[in-house]
Design a protein around this motif. Sequence first.
Motif, PDB file in Angstrom:
ATOM      1  N   LYS A 502     -22.371  42.638  14.986  1.00  0.00           N
ATOM      2  CA  LYS A 502     -21.974  41.494  16.125  1.00  0.00           C
ATOM      3  C   LYS A 502     -22.024  41.926  17.635  1.00  0.00           C
ATOM      4  O   LYS A 502     -22.043  42.290  19.043  1.00  0.00           O
ATOM      5  CB  LYS A 502     -23.567  40.338  16.479  1.00  0.00           C
ATOM      6  N   VAL A 503     -20.273  41.255  17.732  1.00  0.00           N
ATOM      7  CA  VAL A 503     -19.584  41.487  18.508  1.00  0.00           C
ATOM      8  C   VAL A 503     -18.479  43.168  19.126  1.00  0.00           C
ATOM      9  O   VAL A 503     -18.311  42.931  19.744  1.00  0.00           O
ATOM     10  CB  VAL A 503     -18.848  40.244  17.638  1.00  0.00           C
ATOM     11  N   VAL A 504     -18.696  43.231  17.758  1.00  0.00           N
ATOM     12  CA  VAL A 504     -17.893  44.666  17.881  1.00  0.00           C
ATOM     13  C   VAL A 504     -18.902  45.944  18.008  1.00  0.00           C
ATOM     14  O   VAL A 504     -19.296  46.103  16.559  1.00  0.00           O
ATOM     15  CB  VAL A 504     -16.607  45.025  16.583  1.00  0.00           C
ATOM     16  N   PRO A 505     -18.495  46.402  18.824  1.00  0.00           N
ATOM     17  CA  PRO A 505     -19.591  47.842  18.424  1.00  0.00           C
ATOM     18  C   PRO A 505     -19.534  49.000  17.549  1.00  0.00           C
ATOM     19  O   PRO A 505     -20.397  49.345  17.091  1.00  0.00           O
ATOM     20  CB  PRO A 505     -20.008  48.331  20.462  1.00  0.00           C
ATOM     21  N   LEU A 506     -17.387  49.443  17.187  1.00  0.00           N
ATOM     22  CA  LEU A 506     -17.367  50.408  16.574  1.00  0.00           C
ATOM     23  C   LEU A 506     -18.119  49.011  15.277  1.00  0.00           C
ATOM     24  O   LEU A 506     -18.161  50.780  14.598  1.00  0.00           O
ATOM     25  CB  LEU A 506     -15.965  50.204  17.147  1.00  0.00           C
ATOM     26  N   TYR A 507     -18.034  48.699  14.720  1.00  0.00           N
ATOM     27  CA  TYR A 507     -18.337  48.692  13.105  1.00  0.00           C
ATOM     28  C   TYR A 507     -19.802  48.327  13.679  1.00  0.00           C
ATOM     29  O   TYR A 507     -20.486  46.669  12.464  1.00  0.00           O
ATOM     30  CB  TYR A 507     -17.526  46.762  13.011  1.00  0.00           C
ATOM     31  N   GLY A 508     -20.464  48.202  14.295  1.00  0.00           N
ATOM     32  CA  GLY A 508     -22.284  48.313  14.103  1.00  0.00           C
ATOM     33  C   GLY A 508     -22.832  48.200  12.999  1.00  0.00           C
ATOM     34  O   GLY A 508     -23.543  47.438  12.998  1.00  0.00           O
ATOM     35  N   GLY A 509     -22.792  49.282  12.291  1.00  0.00           N
ATOM     36  CA  GLY A 509     -23.455  49.910  11.772  1.00  0.00           C
ATOM     37  C   GLY A 509     -22.671  49.510  10.228  1.00  0.00           C
ATOM     38  O   GLY A 509     -22.961  50.015   8.909  1.00  0.00           O
ATOM     39  N   ILE A 510     -21.025  49.009  10.565  1.00  0.00           N
ATOM     40  CA  ILE A 510     -20.629  48.924   8.754  1.00  0.00           C
ATOM     41  C   ILE A 510     -21.127  47.140   8.160  1.00  0.00           C
ATOM     42  O   ILE A 510     -20.672  46.611   8.428  1.00  0.00           O
ATOM     43  CB  ILE A 510     -19.634  49.137   9.045  1.00  0.00           C
ATOM     44  N   THR A 511     -22.112  47.239   7.594  1.00  0.00           N
ATOM     45  CA  THR A 511     -22.919  45.900   7.412  1.00  0.00           C
ATOM     46  C   THR A 511     -22.342  45.570   5.656  1.00  0.00           C
ATOM     47  O   THR A 511     -21.751  46.160   5.118  1.00  0.00           O
ATOM     48  CB  THR A 511     -24.101  45.946   7.670  1.00  0.00           C
ATOM     49  N   PRO A 512     -22.249  44.765   5.383  1.00  0.00           N
ATOM     50  CA  PRO A 512     -21.919  44.105   3.787  1.00  0.00           C
ATOM     51  C   PRO A 512     -22.732  45.032   2.462  1.00  0.00           C
ATOM     52  O   PRO A 512     -22.154  45.345   2.404  1.00  0.00           O
ATOM     53  CB  PRO A 512     -21.971  42.839   4.032  1.00  0.00           C
ATOM     54  N   GLU A 513     -24.124  45.557   2.881  1.00  0.00           N
ATOM     55  CA  GLU A 513     -24.496  45.745   2.358  1.00  0.00           C
ATOM     56  C   GLU A 513     -24.659  46.987   2.361  1.00  0.00           C
ATOM     57  O   GLU A 513     -23.852  47.382   0.896  1.00  0.00           O
ATOM     58  CB  GLU A 513     -26.262  45.476   3.048  1.00  0.00           C
ATOM     59  N   ARG A 514     -24.133  48.476   3.276  1.00  0.00           N
ATOM     60  CA  ARG A 514     -23.752  49.055   3.135  1.00  0.00           C
ATOM     61  C   ARG A 514     -22.164  49.456   2.756  1.00  0.00           C
ATOM     62  O   ARG A 514     -22.063  49.886   1.403  1.00  0.00           O
ATOM     63  CB  ARG A 514     -23.471  50.268   4.487  1.00  0.00           C
TER      64      ARG A 514
END
Lengths: 680, 152, 118, 186
Positions: A502-514
Motif C-alpha cells: 500500500k505504501v510503496v507504489p513500486l512494490y504495489g503488485g509484489i504481494t506475498p501470494e505472488r
Amino acid sequence: MRDPISSVVCPYCGAGCRFGLVIKDGRARDICYDSDHPVAQGALCPKGNSALDLLYHPDRLLFPYRRDSHGRRHRISWDEALKTISTKLLQIRSDFGPEAVGFLASAKVSNEENYLFQKLARIFGSPNIDHCARLCHAPSIVALSRSFGSGAMTNPIKDLENARCILIIGSNFAENHPVVSRWVWNARDRGAYIISVDPRVTPTTKMAHLHLMIRPGTDGLLLNAMMAQILREGLENRDFIRSRTEGFQELEPILRSVNIEKVSKQIGVPLGDIITAARRYANSSASSIIYCMGVTQHRSGTDFVASCANLALLCGHIGRSGAGVFPLRGQNNVQGASDMGALSEFLPGYVPVGDVERRRSIVSLWNQKDIPVGGLTITEMVDEILSGKIRALFVLGENPLVSDPSGAETERALSRLDLLVLEDIFPTETAELAHFVLPAAMWAEKSGSYTNTERRVQWSPKVLDPQGESKPDLWIIGNLGRWLGIWESIPTPEEVLREINKVVPLYGGITPERLLGRREGLIWPCPEENHPGSPILYVERFNRENGLAKFYPYDADRDATPTEEDTFSLITGRVVVHYNSGSITRRIEALSRYEPKLEVTIHPKDAEKLGIRAGDLVTVRGEREAVDAIAKISSQVREGSLFMPFHFPEANRLTPRDLDPLARIPSFKDAKCKISTKGT
Amino acid sequence: MGSSLRIFLRPERCINCYACEVACEKTHEGMGNIKVQGVPLVCLHCEVPPCITSCYRGALEIKEGIVVIRKDYCTNCGICVLSCPFGAIMVTEVERDGKKIPRIHKCDGCWERPYGFAVCALTCPSGAIGWERFEDAVVSKREKVYRLYLRG
Amino acid sequence: MRRLLINEKLCIGCYACYNACEHGVVRLNDEGYLRKISILEACREGCIYCKDICPTGAIAFVYEDFKVPQEILLAMASCVSCGLPMATEKMIEFLSKRVEHINLKVCPDCRRRSSQQA
Amino acid sequence: MNVEIKGIRFFAWVVEESNYLQGEDRMKEIFVRIERCVGCHSCELACAVEHSRSKNLYEAIYEIPRPKRRLYVEQMEGRRIPFLCRHCEDAPCVRACRTNALLQDPVTRIVTHSPERCIGCWLCAMTCPYGVINREEERRIAIKCDRCPQREEPACVKACLTGALVFLEEQDFASLVRREAISRTF
C-alpha cells in the motif's frame, strides 16, 4: 528418498543468488544448486558455498545479554532486555527529546524488517534513521534518481550478456560479486569489447580487452575526457539527446573545454587508450556501464555517478537490452533497505522527507499526523554523539566500528553513549561496547523478502528453527514497538509486506501470494497485482516528472588535486573470500585460511625505495592513526598507491571522514597515508 | 560414451575465487580434489589414463567416462599420484590410531551425489569449469571465433 | 612367533604395507632424502594384509623369534623443479616401465603448478 | 681430432641454422579466403580420405576406425568459415600437453600429434582458441591437422574448388591479395 530441499536467498552479496538447503532432522545438511535461477544459473561463490558453516558456528549469539560498567556480561531474559531498553529509550526521549536517539537499520535484514524498523524510529519521533547504503551507494541513489528518476540498476544482471561493449569502472566484481563475471564472460564470448577502469590489477581487469590503470580518484576526469572525445568526434546520439533528455546545453561547454591531452597526464593513462575507450563505448550498438564503490566512495562520489549517467545518456545507451547503467550493490538487501526508506532523507519508496504532501499521505497510513524531518546520517550521528546531542543508538545488525571511517573516533563516540543496543548474529567488535546485545535469527531461520541489486524481490522462507533464544528481527522490532507503546501486536512478515504494497507504489503488485510461488521473484517497479515486473527501466520514458532524463554537469578540473611526494593513496576494497566487516567470514575457517591476516599491497619499486620486503610487518600511518599490517609486494597496484582489504578492523582506522556534500558518503577511497617498516 | 558429459575447463575464464575448492571440500568431507591457482586444476578424466595403466591392483576404473577410485581395492600406495601428469590425484594425511596415514583421493565427478553433476561445475561463478559434451564444447569454441570474426 | 620380512631388493618403498598394517608393525619415516622402512617388532598371527597388498611381492613371513629389527633405507629422488624429495628412486623405476610417456622427474605438486601455468 | 669433433658439432649447427633460414623463406601456410567459401565440405572429405589407410574414398568408408576430418566448415548466420589448425607460434596446445604427445617443429612450426603418447586428457582441446582439436572415439585420443606430411600440397587445399583455401608463402599470399584487389578495381 531425497531429503526435502528448501530454496533460500543467499545471505551475502547483492547479486541475490538462490540455493536450496537439504534439511534432515531439523538441520541443514547440504547445499543444493538451483540451475534454473535467473541470476547465476545456480552458481555460488565461495562465501555462498560456506553458508552452512555460518549457520552452525559455535560463536553465534544465542542469548540476550547485558554488559555492566565493568564490561562483564550478564545473561538476561528477553522480557527483561526489552523492558529495560524501552524504559531507557523513553527516559532519554523525555530528557533530551526524540532527536537524541539514533537508529541504524541494516542492509542484511529483509524488506519487512527494515520497513518496520524505520516506521518504529519515525513514529518514536526520531528523524535519525540511516543504514549502511550511506557507506557504499548513497551517491548512486542521489545521482541516479536526479538524472533518471530512480536510483537503481537499469537492467537485470543477465542482460549484460547482450551488451556489445561493457565499461567497468571502479568495480572488482570478479571478487565481490563473482557470479556477475559469468555474464560478462558470456558477453565477451559473443564478441563484446570489455573496458576496465581500475587503479589496480584485479581478476576483473583480467577479462578486459583494455585496462585503464588510472590514478585513484580521477574517475571523473576520465569520464569527462571520454565524453569530450565522443563530442569531438561527433559520436554522440543527437536524436536521443534531443528527444529524451534535458540540460545538455549546460554540459556541452564544459566538455568542449576539456583538454584530453592534459587529462591523460593527470590520470596517468596513455591518450590513445582514452580515445579507444571512448570510441568503442560510443560506437557499439549496446553499451553498458558497470560501476561500484570505486566510483561512489569519494569526496565527489555523486558527481562521478552523475558522469556515468551523463556518458550513458550522451550515447543513448540506456533503456534497451544490453545497454544500461549497472551499480552493483554490496549486501543482499541494500537495495531493499533503501527502497523501504531506511535513509534519513527518504521515506519508503524514495519519497523525499521534504515533500510535505506525499509525506503526509504516507504518515496518515501509519495513523500519525506528521513525523520529524532532517535526520542525520551514520557518519554525522557519530559526530553528534561526540558533541553530546545523541545519547542512545539502536543498531540493527551492523558493525560500525569496522565499517565506518576513522575507527578510533567511532570507538570514542560509541563508548560515550548512554545506551547502545546491538542486535546481531555474532559478537562483533561493536558488541564489546554495547550495553545490550540481542541475538538475532539468521537468514534461513526467518522469512521475508529481499531485493537484490537488479531490483529483483525474492521471498526467502523460514526453513529452520532459530537456535538458542535468538529471535527473528521482526519479532524483536515488533516487541520493542509494543514496549514503547507504538503498536499493539507483532505483525507477521506477510502482513508487513501487504502494508508495503500500500505504501510503496513500486512494490504495489509484489504481494506475498505472488512472491511465495515464484522462486525467481519479481522485479520492481511492479505497481499492480497482475503486472509482470519491469526488468528493463526507461524503455519509453524516464521516471522524472516530465519523462526526460537530465544531464548534471560536473566540472572535473576543480577536483584534480596534486599528490605529495612521499604520501601514498590508500585504496580499500574487498577480497573474494571475505565479506564486509569480516565479522562473519573471518570466523569461517574454510574462507579465512586464504586471507588470514591483514595485508597491505605495495608496488615493488616503492617497496625497494623504502626497503620493505615481502612479509615484513609494516606500519601504515594515516592522518589520525597508524596500523600494522603485513607487506605484500606486487605490481597489482600503481606506484604511489597501496591496497588494503577492509574486512579487518584496522583498515578503516586510516580512512578519512570527509563527506560528499550531497550524498554524505565518506571518502573511503581517498585516504592518504605513509608507510614504513615497523619500528622505524 | 561418445556423447557423455565430461569436464571441460575454460582456463581463461577463471577468476581465482576458490568457490570450487570450498564447494569440493564441503562435499568430500574436507578432502578437496580441486586446486585453484590462477586456473582450476582437477582430474581431467583422461580417456587413456596413466593412473589406470600404473595401478597394479586395478583400483581405478572408468565409470561412464569418469575415472574413480574403488575404495575397497585401493592400497594408498601412492603410485597413481606419481603417475598423474597433472598432479591431480591428491594426498591428504589423516590420523589413524595416533599415526599419520596418507589417504589418496581424486575427483569422482561427484559420482554418488544427487546433484546431476560435479559441484565444482555447478558452483563456478564465471563458468570456467564446464561439464558438457566434448563435441558441444569444441563447437562453441569455433562459434566464439566466428563471432569475433563477424565483429571485425 | 611370526615375523615380517621384507625383501630389500624388491621393495620399492611405497606406502602400501604401511597403510595396510593396522597393528603398527611396519613403520615408515621420511628423513630428508632417505625413506626408512623399519620393522621393530613381531607381528600377529593370521593377518596377511601387507603381503596381499605389496605391489612387488617383497613381503614374506618367517616363523622365528624376533631378534634383529629390520631396517630398509631407500634413496628418495628429488624433483628437478623444486628440489624437494618426491618419491623413492625405485618407485619411479617401477613406474617408468608402466607409463613411459609421463615425465617422472617432476613432483606432483610442481606438475600441478606447471600445468596451471601453461 | 679435437677440431674435427667440434667441427661436426659446428657443421650440424650450420646445417640447422641454414635450414632454419631457408625454411623461414620457404615456409608455406594454408590461408583462408573466407569470402570464397561456399560451404561444399569437399575439403573435409578430402581430409578424411587423406587420413585413411587406403587413401581411397570408397574403401575409406568401410575402415575401422573410421577416418575423420581434421578441419571443420562451420555455417552460422548464413556464412561459412573453414576452421583449421593455424599451427600457432608458441602453440597453447603444445604448452598444455603434459605427455609430449603434441610437439611443435621449431622450424616449420607444424604441430604434430603422436597417438601412442596421447592419454586423452583434452587439455589441448581446452586451451585451443579455435576449437580445431577433436576427439577420435575409437582410440579415445585427440586428432588434429598435421598438414599432410606426405604430400606436397595439403589434401584440403587440393580439394578446394573455389580457391577459398590456398597453400602459399606469406609474401605470395599478400601479393595474391593485392593482385586480386587490382583486378577488382579495374
